[in-house]
Design a protein around this motif. Structure first.
Motif, short mmCIF file in Angstrom:
data_model
loop_
_atom_site.label_atom_id
_atom_site.label_comp_id
_atom_site.label_asym_id
_atom_site.label_seq_id
_atom_site.Cartn_x
_atom_site.Cartn_y
_atom_site.Cartn_z
N ASP A 150 -6.05 -8.04 0.04
CA ASP A 150 -6.68 -7.25 -1.03
C ASP A 150 -8.19 -7.46 -1.04
OD1 ASP A 150 -4.63 -5.81 -2.11
OD2 ASP A 150 -4.09 -7.30 -3.61
N LEU A 200 -9.80 -5.72 1.91
CA LEU A 200 -9.86 -4.27 1.71
C LEU A 200 -10.96 -3.89 0.73
CD1 LEU A 200 -6.04 -3.41 1.55
CD2 LEU A 200 -7.66 -2.73 3.33
N LEU A 248 -10.22 0.00 0.09
CA LEU A 248 -9.16 0.00 -0.91
C LEU A 248 -9.15 1.33 -1.66
CD1 LEU A 248 -6.98 -1.84 -2.21
CD2 LEU A 248 -8.63 -2.28 -4.02
N ARG A 306 -2.70 -1.35 -9.83
CA ARG A 306 -3.74 -2.39 -9.87
C ARG A 306 -3.88 -3.01 -11.27
NH1 ARG A 306 -3.93 -4.03 -4.82
NH2 ARG A 306 -4.24 -2.29 -3.36
#
Length: 566
Positions: free
Chosen positions: A244, A247, A253, A301
């Motif tokens: 994460d 990214l 992302l 998220r």
């Protein structure tokens, strides 16, 4: 008689004041005043002119013109320039210095004066024609100020601009190098994270098989398996967080911003986190909502961030402590703050200042609690990408409060296209016609309800639903729907990954899959169509566009299965 005497006194005073002003002007050392006759011969050369140019008045009065103490090349250049500008031939010399003023045109220009000792200095010169009562020119007044200081400042500014420009180029080159290195690092971490998943999946898979195998493992073997599983799951968590972070840093992302129901998200988080809290004896309290409340965010998220805060609140709490989640709207009703309050040991101000730093566990490295020091960093960047804010405050011995602020949003709405009817006619199913099946894969309950309202007007269509990509693929394989409607950003596997699985399965590869996503940039749509979505629809749902795409997909499905034709 007395009145006449008073007038004489007033006139005398006025003349005295006027003379004093003239004397002050002509004796000023701060600027040069040079007055000439009509032919340009100097008649007055004040103290300032003497100081600036080094001549005494006696040396120039009735002897030379101002052109003779000016840079001759500049005088020639000025004559040429004015000749072009005014479309008349102007002779180099004094005429070039006063031509505009002689025509009643305001004239201020820069000129280089040459001193008696041959040195030079830049001046700003203002020229005025002097006229008598009949408006005949009787001379000219040239007032000059030393321009050296200003030119020195401008030269220094130009030098500093060059230095700054060079420094900016240097910094830009350094930034590009850093960005390139950071991107390479992020690409490496992303690649390595994916590469590590395959052997890690094997480790976890076989360890679980050993744990549940026959015969059951011995106590010693079970203890070893527990260590393998605990370390494996922890390593998987670390890989996911690093992925994460990589990214985010590489700008790759994808965020699916849309109105999401905050009560729904918190209920999901509560379901996920309560087993962990119960295991540790932590009491959980979540808010009760008396009305719907939506925020503009990426559903997956937001859950990731809230679960991270809840996990930390449980992990670093005291035995039999509590965790309370609250939601408060600001006075302007623009933002909502989600607060997670724990009853842990609390954090000192220096530790609060170190929050959100990568791999900084604030002195917990030696504790029995496992952690990566990345979760809060990822959470902060995710929240900021969603246009929100995150922070914390704490009291030693009392506990901590971590909060997230997100932008409030209106509930998802159906968008009626221009000239389209706001009421959809109820479809009728012809006798003997088959009812077609639509599978909708969507984790946003509000969007699911909107589509359900639309499909309710279509009795020829049966709606199936799934809340994540894995479940959606399973339902597709089991029920073989005629059309699939797929959200892109889903928990677990993405809609794009689910599509790939369906395309690789012989039993489902013929099913038209429509994308429905809040990712509405042209490149998102282009990429969606490239990977094989039949149509790419964007949220909010536009009814005419949605129904048209659905009908086209059903027609394509009917071509694959002729028995579906009415």
């Amino acid at each position: 008689m007395a009145q006449r005497n008073a007038l004489h006194v007033q006139r005398a005073d006025a003349l005295n004041k006027s003379g004093a002003l003239q004397s002050a002007i002509f004796n000023s050392a701060n600027f040069s005043s040079i007055a000439t006759d009509a032919q340009g011969v100097i008649q007055i050369f004040n103290v300032g002119a003497e100081r600036m140019l080094g001549y005494t008045a006696a040396e120039v009065v009735n002897k030379i013109t101002p052109a003779e103490i000016s840079d001759p090349q500049e005088v020639v250049a000025r004559a040429k320039s004015l000749s072009v500008e005014l479309e008349t031939e102007i002779t180099p010399g004094f005429e070039a210095l006063v031509f505009k003023a002689s025509r009643g045109i305001e004239d201020i220009y820069e000129l280089t004066y040459i001193r008696k000792d041959g040195s030079r200095f830049p001046a700003v010169v203002s020229v005025t024609a002097l006229r008598d009562d009949s408006n005949t020119i009787i001379g000219y007044l040239l007032i000059g100020t030393d321009n050296t200081a200003r030119m020195r400042i401008e030269a220094e500014r130009a030098r500093l601009d060059q230095v700054l420009q060079a420094k900016n180029i240097e910094l830009e080159a350094a930034r590009k190098t850093a960005d390139k290195a950071n991107l390479a690092k992020s690409d490496f971490l992303s690649s390595m994270s994916h590469e590590l998943r395959s052997p890690l999946n094997a480790i976890l898979g076989f360890a679980q098989l050993m744990e549940s195998g026959t015969p059951l493992p011995t106590p010693t073997q079970q203890a070893n398996i527990d260590q393998i599983l605990r370390a494996g799951w922890y390593l998987l968590e670390l890989i996911n967080e690093i992925l994460d972070l990589a990214l985010i840093e590489s700008g790759k992302l994808s965020m699916s911003m849309e109105p999401i129901s905050l009560p729904d998200v918190l209920r999901d988080c509560q379901t996920m986190i309560e087993p962990q809290a119960q295991k540790r004896g932590i009491q959980m309290r979540f808010p009760q909502f008396d009305a719907p409340r939506f925020v503009e965010a990426d559903r997956t998220r937001v859950k990731q961030v809230v679960v991270n805060l809840l996990t930390n609140a449980i992990k670093y709490n005291r035995p039999n402590g509590s965790v309370e989640v609250t939601c408060d709207t600001d006075t302007d009703a623009h933002h909502v703050r989600i607060s997670v309050r724990d009853t842990g040991e609390g954090l000192s101000p220096p530790k609060i200042a170190q929050l959100f730093q990568p791999f900084n566990r604030l002195g917990q490295e030696a504790s029995v609690e496992e952690g990566t020091g990345i979760g809060l960093v990822v959470s902060k960047r995710l929240v900021e990408l969603m246009g929100g804010a995150i922070g914390a405050h704490s009291t030693l011995g009392v506990g901590s409060v971590f909060w997230v602020e997100l932008n409030l949003a209106e509930p998802p709405q159906l968008v009626f296209d221009a000239h389209a009817p706001t009421e959809l006619p109820l479809s009728r199913v012809p006798d003997g016609a088959q009812v077609r099946t639509l599978l909708y894969v969507e984790d946003n309950q509000a969007n699911m309800e909107l589509v359900a309202q639309l499909i309710a007007r279509r009795p020829d269509i049966r709606l199936l639903s799934a809340r994540d990509g894995t479940r959606g693929v399973a339902l597709a394989r089991t029920h073989l729907p005629d059309v699939i409607l797929m959200d892109i950003n889903l928990p677990g596997i993405s809609g794009t990954q689910a599509l790939k699985i369906l395309q690789e399965d012989f039993s489902t590869q013929h099913i038209p899959v429509l994308a429905l996503s809040a990712n509405a940039m042209p490149r998102d749509i282009e990429k969606g169509l490239e990977v094989g979505f039949f149509r790419y629809l964007t949220k909010p749902i536009k009814i005419a566009e949605f129904m048209n795409a659905l009908d086209l997909a059903l027609e394509l499905a009917a071509q694959h299965n002729p028995t579906l034709h009415d």
